[in-house]
Design a protein around this motif. Structure first.
Motif, mmCIF file in Angstrom:
data_model
loop_
_atom_site.group_PDB
_atom_site.id
_atom_site.type_symbol
_atom_site.label_atom_id
_atom_site.label_comp_id
_atom_site.label_asym_id
_atom_site.label_seq_id
_atom_site.Cartn_x
_atom_site.Cartn_y
_atom_site.Cartn_z
ATOM 1 N N LEU A 1 -0.921 41.636 35.150
ATOM 2 C CA LEU A 1 -2.063 40.978 35.778
ATOM 3 C C LEU A 1 -2.295 39.617 35.148
ATOM 4 C CD1 LEU A 1 -4.614 43.932 35.867
ATOM 5 C CD2 LEU A 1 -3.096 43.196 37.692
ATOM 6 N N ALA B 1 -3.802 47.546 37.292
ATOM 7 C CA ALA B 1 -5.178 47.147 37.623
ATOM 8 C C ALA B 1 -6.099 48.354 37.549
ATOM 9 C CB ALA B 1 -5.229 46.513 39.009
ATOM 10 N N GLN C 1 -7.100 37.598 37.445
ATOM 11 C CA GLN C 1 -7.291 38.919 38.052
ATOM 12 C C GLN C 1 -8.099 39.830 37.127
ATOM 13 O OE1 GLN C 1 -3.075 39.622 38.667
ATOM 14 N NE2 GLN C 1 -3.387 39.688 40.891
ATOM 15 N N SER D 1 1.678 46.471 39.657
ATOM 16 C CA SER D 1 0.492 45.703 39.249
ATOM 17 C C SER D 1 -0.774 46.461 39.628
ATOM 18 C CB SER D 1 0.496 44.337 39.917
ATOM 19 O OG SER D 1 1.583 43.587 39.445
#
Length: 130
Positions: free
Chosen positions: A71, A35, A75, A31
């Protein structure tokens, strides 16, 4: 006969391992990796769209669809706000050195610099770990 069967099993298992090894050892992205990718994409989006509002209408970038798998929308929204705050004026920042073209920019460099920054890495880790 038993020797021939053992050889066939060895050949079959070798071929099986050979064909499936790319799937077994394929790189898995975390993740956090997504990101970071998303933050780089948003940085580029913000600045290229500021230069030309039709930029992504002509050639859409669908990288965000990959990111949605890792995500949450919340987020992504938090990342959007932070990237906008930090990178909204990269397209206005004059490039290093002198260039004949007065419209020259270094958007990609500034976004990459943000992407690699310790500040951004720490921020993204904090978001992912919540």
């Amino acid at each position: 006969m038993a020797i021939k069967v053992k050889q066939e099993i060895k050949i079959f298992s070798t071929l099986l391992i050979f064909f499936y090894s790319p799937f077994l050892f394929a790189q898995k992205y975390s993740s956090y990796d997504y990101a970071r990718l998303y933050s780089l994409k948003r940085c580029l989006d913000i600045n290229y769209v500021a230069l030309d509002s039709t930029f992504y209408k002509k050639i859409p970038d669908i990288t965000s669809s990959l990111v949605l798998q890792s995500l949450s929308p919340e987020q992504m929204d938090i990342i959007d706000k932070k990237i906008f705050e930090l990178a909204k004026d990269f397209y206005k920042t004059p490039p290093f050195g002198s260039y004949d073209n007065e419209n020259a920019n270094q958007i990609c460099f500034f976004c990459w610099e943000l992407y690699e920054s310790k500040q951004m890495k720490k921020y993204l880790k904090k978001i992912i770990n919540k």
